[in-house]
Design a protein around this motif. Structure first.
Motif, PDB file in Angstrom:
ATOM      1  N   LEU A 269      17.376 -20.522  43.645  1.00 56.23           N
ATOM      2  CA  LEU A 269      16.859 -21.853  43.348  1.00 56.23           C
ATOM      3  C   LEU A 269      16.148 -22.499  44.536  1.00 56.23           C
ATOM      4  N   SER A 270      16.089 -21.822  45.681  1.00 50.14           N
ATOM      5  CA  SER A 270      15.513 -22.463  46.862  1.00 50.14           C
ATOM      6  C   SER A 270      14.047 -22.826  46.653  1.00 50.14           C
TER       7      SER A 270
ATOM      8  N   ASP B 154      19.866 -29.360  31.858  1.00 51.27           N
ATOM      9  CA  ASP B 154      19.197 -30.601  31.440  1.00 51.27           C
ATOM     10  C   ASP B 154      17.672 -30.521  31.572  1.00 51.27           C
ATOM     11  N   GLY B 155      17.145 -29.343  31.953  1.00 56.15           N
ATOM     12  CA  GLY B 155      15.697 -29.150  32.016  1.00 56.15           C
ATOM     13  C   GLY B 155      15.067 -29.508  33.343  1.00 56.15           C
ATOM     14  N   THR B 156      15.869 -29.937  34.329  1.00 56.21           N
ATOM     15  CA  THR B 156      15.308 -30.313  35.625  1.00 56.21           C
ATOM     16  C   THR B 156      14.599 -29.141  36.297  1.00 56.21           C
ATOM     17  N   VAL B 157      15.233 -27.975  36.275  1.00 52.43           N
ATOM     18  CA  VAL B 157      14.629 -26.804  36.919  1.00 52.43           C
ATOM     19  C   VAL B 157      13.305 -26.443  36.255  1.00 52.43           C
ATOM     20  N   ASP B 158      13.262 -26.488  34.946  1.00 49.28           N
ATOM     21  CA  ASP B 158      12.016 -26.164  34.234  1.00 49.28           C
ATOM     22  C   ASP B 158      10.911 -27.164  34.572  1.00 49.28           C
ATOM     23  N   ARG B 159      11.259 -28.436  34.658  1.00 44.92           N
ATOM     24  CA  ARG B 159      10.242 -29.442  34.981  1.00 44.92           C
ATOM     25  C   ARG B 159       9.711 -29.252  36.399  1.00 44.92           C
ATOM     26  N   LEU B 160      10.607 -28.938  37.328  1.00 47.30           N
ATOM     27  CA  LEU B 160      10.168 -28.700  38.698  1.00 47.30           C
ATOM     28  C   LEU B 160       9.298 -27.458  38.787  1.00 47.30           C
ATOM     29  N   ALA B 161       9.673 -26.409  38.062  1.00 45.84           N
ATOM     30  CA  ALA B 161       8.884 -25.176  38.083  1.00 45.84           C
ATOM     31  C   ALA B 161       7.474 -25.425  37.552  1.00 45.84           C
TER      32      ALA B 161
ATOM     33  N   ARG C 268      20.174 -17.711  30.934  1.00 44.03           N
ATOM     34  CA  ARG C 268      19.030 -18.296  30.229  1.00 44.03           C
ATOM     35  C   ARG C 268      17.844 -18.467  31.173  1.00 44.03           C
ATOM     36  N   LEU C 269      18.123 -18.908  32.399  1.00 44.17           N
ATOM     37  CA  LEU C 269      17.040 -19.131  33.357  1.00 44.17           C
ATOM     38  C   LEU C 269      16.330 -17.835  33.724  1.00 44.17           C
ATOM     39  N   LEU C 270      17.088 -16.762  33.891  1.00 43.54           N
ATOM     40  CA  LEU C 270      16.513 -15.497  34.350  1.00 43.54           C
ATOM     41  C   LEU C 270      15.807 -14.723  33.240  1.00 43.54           C
TER      42      LEU C 270
ATOM     43  N   ILE D 232      12.176 -13.840  43.450  1.00 45.08           N
ATOM     44  CA  ILE D 232      12.319 -15.198  43.952  1.00 45.08           C
ATOM     45  C   ILE D 232      11.077 -16.049  43.690  1.00 45.08           C
ATOM     46  N   TRP D 233       9.877 -15.437  43.683  1.00 45.26           N
ATOM     47  CA  TRP D 233       8.635 -16.188  43.433  1.00 45.26           C
ATOM     48  C   TRP D 233       8.124 -16.034  42.003  1.00 45.26           C
ATOM     49  N   SER D 234       8.797 -15.264  41.183  1.00 49.40           N
ATOM     50  CA  SER D 234       8.252 -14.939  39.858  1.00 49.40           C
ATOM     51  C   SER D 234       8.148 -16.150  38.945  1.00 49.40           C
ATOM     52  N   PHE D 235       8.927 -17.215  39.197  1.00 48.07           N
ATOM     53  CA  PHE D 235       8.858 -18.396  38.328  1.00 48.07           C
ATOM     54  C   PHE D 235       7.475 -19.032  38.351  1.00 48.07           C
ATOM     55  N   LEU D 236       6.691 -18.767  39.417  1.00 48.60           N
ATOM     56  CA  LEU D 236       5.352 -19.326  39.510  1.00 48.60           C
ATOM     57  C   LEU D 236       4.353 -18.616  38.598  1.00 48.60           C
ATOM     58  N   HIS D 237       4.719 -17.459  38.086  1.00 48.39           N
ATOM     59  CA  HIS D 237       3.784 -16.645  37.298  1.00 48.39           C
ATOM     60  C   HIS D 237       4.438 -16.256  35.971  1.00 48.39           C
ATOM     61  N   PRO D 238       4.607 -17.218  35.057  1.00 52.78           N
ATOM     62  CA  PRO D 238       5.285 -16.923  33.793  1.00 52.78           C
ATOM     63  C   PRO D 238       4.536 -15.925  32.911  1.00 52.78           C
TER      64      PRO D 238
END
Length: 475
Positions: free
Chosen positions: A289-290, A337-344, A139-141, A263-269
């Protein structure tokens, strides 16, 4: 005390060579083992010599590059306070953090500390993790039209280990792997360890050139291709959709496996769909996740085409780099629980704020915000767009509002190594462009500036200092 006196005496001799001009700013000292052999001293003594020179502020160590004599600019009357110790402001490594991050992460971990849950979480994990971890990671990827199947997911201790496993699975010792002419330095280290030759491939303002891949493969077959299509490190280039489709078509025509580093793509949705969406049957996606979470709380993620799952899992097992069960359990909770999404989300906002600091401190005075137009040793051609800055006496800063780094082409006569050494003299660690160069490709007048680690105020002051150093004559 003889050993103590010996290393001090040797350090004094090196210091004298620097003071007398026999060793000049930017000169690289031999690797410590070679230095030990030449001086007929123990490697541990050589290490103490180099440590002493660093503590005196005479040299600077660069990860993956070596130890260089630092530059000491002539006094110019500018208000630049020169430090005498190691760099204190780290603009070399990127460790993004969000407000309240520790509290958010620890709250999710509380259930894991129950004795019954903790006992299960401390067991050995398989390369394929658990079914819950695979579902959460899939789901994350997922991005745009690309949705990896949970059965395709494997887990490493971190993203570096995931890259190593993919390369091990796809390239035998002596094999050739195509990479962008500027590439992630750790990939160079991994390739050297595996006995794999990296083949630098030409880039332009849209990223890797598909024609360069085909030409290299015709010269001698490539085993695989490693590429960073989104927020390429270090140039910040994001490959457009059309280029991705072209690159995927070339890989399919050549029957070439692809390792896509996201690895950096989460910054550019808003970036185009991953290469895996164009060529899912041959693309091995690496993520982790680093950066999303924290460097010490990481899990490396691998989405692998079905025929290659077992071979890649075997590479993880043989290297002992599968993720720990506790890390998997923690990651699964943070994702679900959405923690990763909130941090991103928080880190995207932070990256944009740091981009504005770069504009304020390094953007020059002409108000331009397009990338500089040049063909040079960094492999990038002319491009105008919202993702770079002109200014500072004719050199340019390539960055992106989504990125945590900037690619700085320095004004003549500065060189990457000497500017890195000069920055270290003012307590600031940056990375010379040569650290990213694959093969014989050179980038003599560039540095990468990491933006993520210091506070906003410290970053602003560091960038202003670097701007002032760049404006001085090169020592």
């Amino acid at each position: 005390m003889r050993g103590f006196d010996d290393y001090r005496r040797i350090a004094d001799a090196i210091a004298a060579d620097i003071a007398g001009g026999r060793l000049k700013p930017g000169d690289r000292l031999p690797p410590q083992r070679l230095f030990a052999r030449r001086r007929r001293i123990a490697p541990s003594t050589a290490s103490r010599v180099y440590g002493e020179l660093v503590s005196r502020g005479l040299v600077v160590g660069e990860v993956g590059r070596g130890t260089f004599v630092r530059a000491v600019p002539e006094p110019t009357g500018r208000a630049l306070t020169e430090r005498t110790g190691p760099a204190e402001i780290n603009l070399e490594l990127n460790y993004p953090s969000a407000p309240g991050q520790s509290e958010l992460l620890s709250a999710s971990l509380e259930p894991l500390l129950r004795p019954d849950v903790f006992a299960a979480a401390t067991q050995v994990a398989a390369a394929a993790g658990t079914s819950q971890a695979r579902t959460a990671a899939a789901r994350l990827l997922a991005s745009g039209p690309w949705h990896p199947e949970p059965e395709q997911l494997l887990f490493a201790g971190n993203a570096r280990q995931a890259v190593a496993a993919a390369l091990t699975a796809l390239a035998r010792p002596g094999g050739r792997v195509g990479v962008e002419a500027l590439t992630y330095p750790v990939v160079k280290e991994i390739a050297a360890r595996l006995g794999v030759t990296l083949v630098p491939l030409a880039m332009d303002a849209e990223g890797l050139r598909p024609g360069a891949v085909a030409a290299a493969h015709r010269s001698a077959p490539l085993s695989a291709l490693y590429v960073q299509p989104t927020l390429h490190n270090p140039t910040c280039v994001t490959m457009p959709e059309r280029r991705r489709a072209e690159l995927a078509a070339v890989a399919r025509e050549l029957d070439l496996p692809v390792i896509e580093d996201r690895i950096w793509s989460f910054l550019h949705p808003g970036a185009p769909a991953p290469l895996a969406a164009h060529a899912p049957e041959r693309t091995h996606v690496v993520d982790g996740l680093s950066k999303r979470v924290a460097p010490g709380l990481s899990v490396g993620l691998l989405a692998v085409p079905a025929p290659d799952v077992e071979r890649t899992a075997a590479a993880l097992r043989s290297a002992g780099t599968t993720a720990s069960r506790f890390a998997l359990e923690a990651a699964t909770r943070w994702i679900t629980d959405g923690t990763v999404d909130r941090l991103a989300t928080a880190k995207r906002a932070d990256a944009a704020a740091r981009h504005r600091i770069v504009r304020d401190c390094l953007g020059g005075h002409d108000g331009a915000d397009g990338l500089g137009c040049h063909d040079g040793p960094d492999g990038l051609g002319c491009h105008d767009g919202p993702d770079g800055l002109n200014g500072l006496n004719g050199h340019d800063i390539r960055t992106d509002p989504h990125a945590y780094y900037a690619w700085w082409r320095l004004p003549a006569p500065w060189r990457g190594e000497t500017f890195t050494a000069a920055a270290a003299a003012h307590g600031i660690a940056i990375t010379p462009g040569a650290a990213f160069a694959a093969g014989s490709h050179t980038t003599p007048d560039t540095v990468r500036v990491g933006l993520a680690s210091p506070s906003h105020d410290v970053l602003r002051e560091a960038l202003r200092t670097l701007a002032a150093v760049a404006a001085q004559p090169c020592a």
